[in-house]
Design a protein around this motif. Structure first.
Motif: not given
Lengths: 95, 483
Positions: B21, B23, B100, B136, B155, B160, B162, B200, B224
């Motif tokens: 991911h 940013q 999302q 995000d 944020r 983002l 991906e 980020s 993550n």
């Protein structure tokens, strides 16, 4: 297509809607009726027809990359059930 | 040697795919005009759209689209002129909309590939499955209050990208090399700052194991992971766990896991039990995203030179080894520094100075390429003094240290300290004659066959001349006078 009781419970759980056990069979019947109604669309032959993306045949409008919004924490937090300083506060999420 | 892990039942191969991911660098968010800058006072960079207020409509940021296309081009990938947004539904406190906005069925970028280089110099291609644009989420903090989590939405809604790889990665080393490569590419392109500490850039790591030659087995996703080192550790820790499960007669179940760096292990995230039931459906608030090929071509024409091309060009234009070129192009700023230095000078000499004394001084003084220990002009002048034989190589090292310490220009240091190389053959001959006269015994030994003493004489002459003698001329004179 027909939904069983377990699927109804799962959909309710994913949508965070509390459903009592006695409601499940009613909901199951109602959802199945809705699905049956929508399934009538399957009778139409759409061979070679482009999917319709919206009522108006327009391209997605794009905006310039400019700062035009924000800096209003008070308004953003105005409806928050709970806050700590300028943060939203929620029941602790534990991993 | 291919990487494998040894279990009780023999060798296991590790299979890894990464979702990175990244940013997007932009002024404002993907679908709102609020600031996309990192930090800021809590909830200051938030619009009603980002906070999921009813009745708000998203409008896409053209620059975020351009950044995704640039990144796709940098990944040598297919750019899809038709793409579309979908809603990915899940509940979490830092996702105010309850979904999302992402791209599921029709991503903006399709298949591509990147080249990674391993320790032993082998080059491997890792396939890119796709790149899609999405929002995000906000940020939750769990350690600010005993019974509450606090949420900052600054944020939330930032663009983002991906980037999904094929399961082509076979070892922690390859996972690390792949991440470094992606980071390098987005940093060169200016589409993401690649800062893993500030979050980020983050990675989800998909890991499975199998016996060599088998089909893929069930994978687990580790969510993550926020540093390259942790990704490498997580791959190994998770692979070892899975091998243990299989070898004790169990079965690996597909699930989302968390890597705990303090314990060096992964553990199940119960909260994500339903995580894979996202009930995607087309985003009704947004029309399909249609791009013009001419616009994509325009972006392509303006792309900066990418690390692989730059590396090949450095080898070709400056005649430096492939390895050195790789070190120099790792960061664009370093590559620019080198190229400014090497232009019109000896490329190999420039590369040796940058990767040698310059990097050493940078590490020692804790400086960086943006704020270097010596300026490129100063180092250039030093190379010029070497090239026109004003100073010799040994003196140059001393002058360099003086430059780091005082910030003075090399010509000034040479002048001030009288470090000019002595090329006057009369002076050199005299120094040689004196050294040979003072060491008559050694001269006799030399003449009786002890050839190694030649270096001793040269050393003594250089010492007598405070290191300023021209090495070639000194060698020559010693040879002549020894007959």
């Amino acid at each position: 297509m027909s939904l069983d009781a377990a699927t109804v419970r799962r959909i309710a759980k994913l949508a965070r809607i509390r459903v009592n056990e006695e409601e499940v069979s009613t909901l199951q019947n109602e959802l199945n009726a809705i699905l049956g109604y929508v399934e009538q669309l399957g009778e139409v032959n759409v061979e070679g027809v482009e999917p319709l993306s919206g009522g108006a045949q327009m391209a997605l409008r794009q905006r310039e990359d400019k700062l035009t919004d924000g800096d209003m924490a008070e308004k953003i937090l105005a409806n928050a059930p709970d806050r700590i300083e300028n943060f939203f506060a929620v029941p602790k999420v534990v991993e | 040697m291919a990487y494998s892990l040894e279990g009780r039942t023999g060798a296991w191969e590790v299979v890894v795919g990464l979702e990175v991911h990244a940013q997007v660098i932009s002024e404002s968010k993907l679908f709102s005009g609020a600031s996309a800058t990192y930090g800021g006072a809590p909830n200051a960079h938030v619009s009603f759209i980002d906070a999921g207020f009813p009745g708000m409509l998203p409008v896409i940021n053209k620059e975020c689209v351009a950044q995704a296309v640039r990144t796709g081009l940098g990944l040598r990938a297919q750019i899809n002129l038709f793409s579309r947004f979908d809603r990915k539904n899940y509940f979490y406190a830092d996702l105010p909309q309850g979904y999302q906005i992402s791209q599921f069925a029709h991503p903006i970028v399709g298949k591509g590939n990147v080249e990674i280089e391993l320790q032993d110099g082998t080059i491997k291609h890792i396939g890119i499955t796709r790149l899609h644009l999405e929002q995000d989420a906000g940020k939750s903090m769990h350690d600010q209050h005993p019974s509450k989590s606090v949420i900052d939405l600054n944020r939330a809604g930032v663009g983002l990208m991906e980037i999904v790889s094929e399961p082509d990665i076979r070892s922690p080393e390859e996972a690390g090399a792949y991440l470094r490569k992606i980071r390098q590419i987005v940093r060169y392109l200016g589409t993401c700052d690649g800062n893993m500490e500030e979050g980020s850039m983050r990675a989800d790591v998909n890991v499975s194991v199998r016996k060599p030659g088998e089909e893929f087995r069930t994978r687990c996703e580790i969510k993550n992971v926020n540093s390259i080192r942790f990704v490498m550790h997580a791959v190994e820790a998770e692979a070892l766990r899975q091998i243990e499960v299989w070898e004790s007669g169990g079965e690996v179940v597909q699930e989302t896991r968390l890597y705990d760096p303090s314990k060096g292990e992964t553990r199940s995230m119960r909260s994500k039990e339903d995580a894979h039931d996202y009930r995607y459906f087309p985003e009704p608030d947004l029309l399909p995203l249609l791009l013009e090929q001419s616009w994509v071509d325009e972006l392509k024409a303006k792309l900066p030179e990418l690390p692989d091309e730059k590396r090949a060009r450095f080898c070709r234009e400056y005649g430096i080894p492939f390895y050195d070129a790789g070190v120099l192009v790792a960061e664009q700023a370093t590559a620019d520094f080198y190229e400014t230095l090497a232009k019109g000078r000896d490329g190999k000499l420039a590369a040796n100075w940058v990767t040698g004394d310059f990097f050493a001084a940078m590490n020692r003084t804790g400086k960086n390429i943006e704020n270097p220990p010596v300026t490129v002009e100063a180092l250039g002048q030093l190379l010029d003094l070497l090239a026109d034989k004003t100073i010799n190589g040994r003196i140059a090292k001393d002058v360099f240290e003086e430059m780091v310490e005082t910030g003075k220009m090399p010509a000034a240091i040479v002048e001030e300290k009288g470090l000019k190389q002595v090329t006057d053959t009369g002076a050199i001959d005299a120094a040689v004659a004196k050294v040979l006269a003072d060491n008559a015994d050694k001269v006799a030994e030399y003449k009786s066959g002890k050839d190694k003493l030649f270096g001793f004489f040269v050393g003594q002459v250089m010492k007598a001349m405070q290191g300023k003698g021209n090495p070639a001329l000194v060698n020559e004179a010693v040879k002549t006078q020894l007959g």
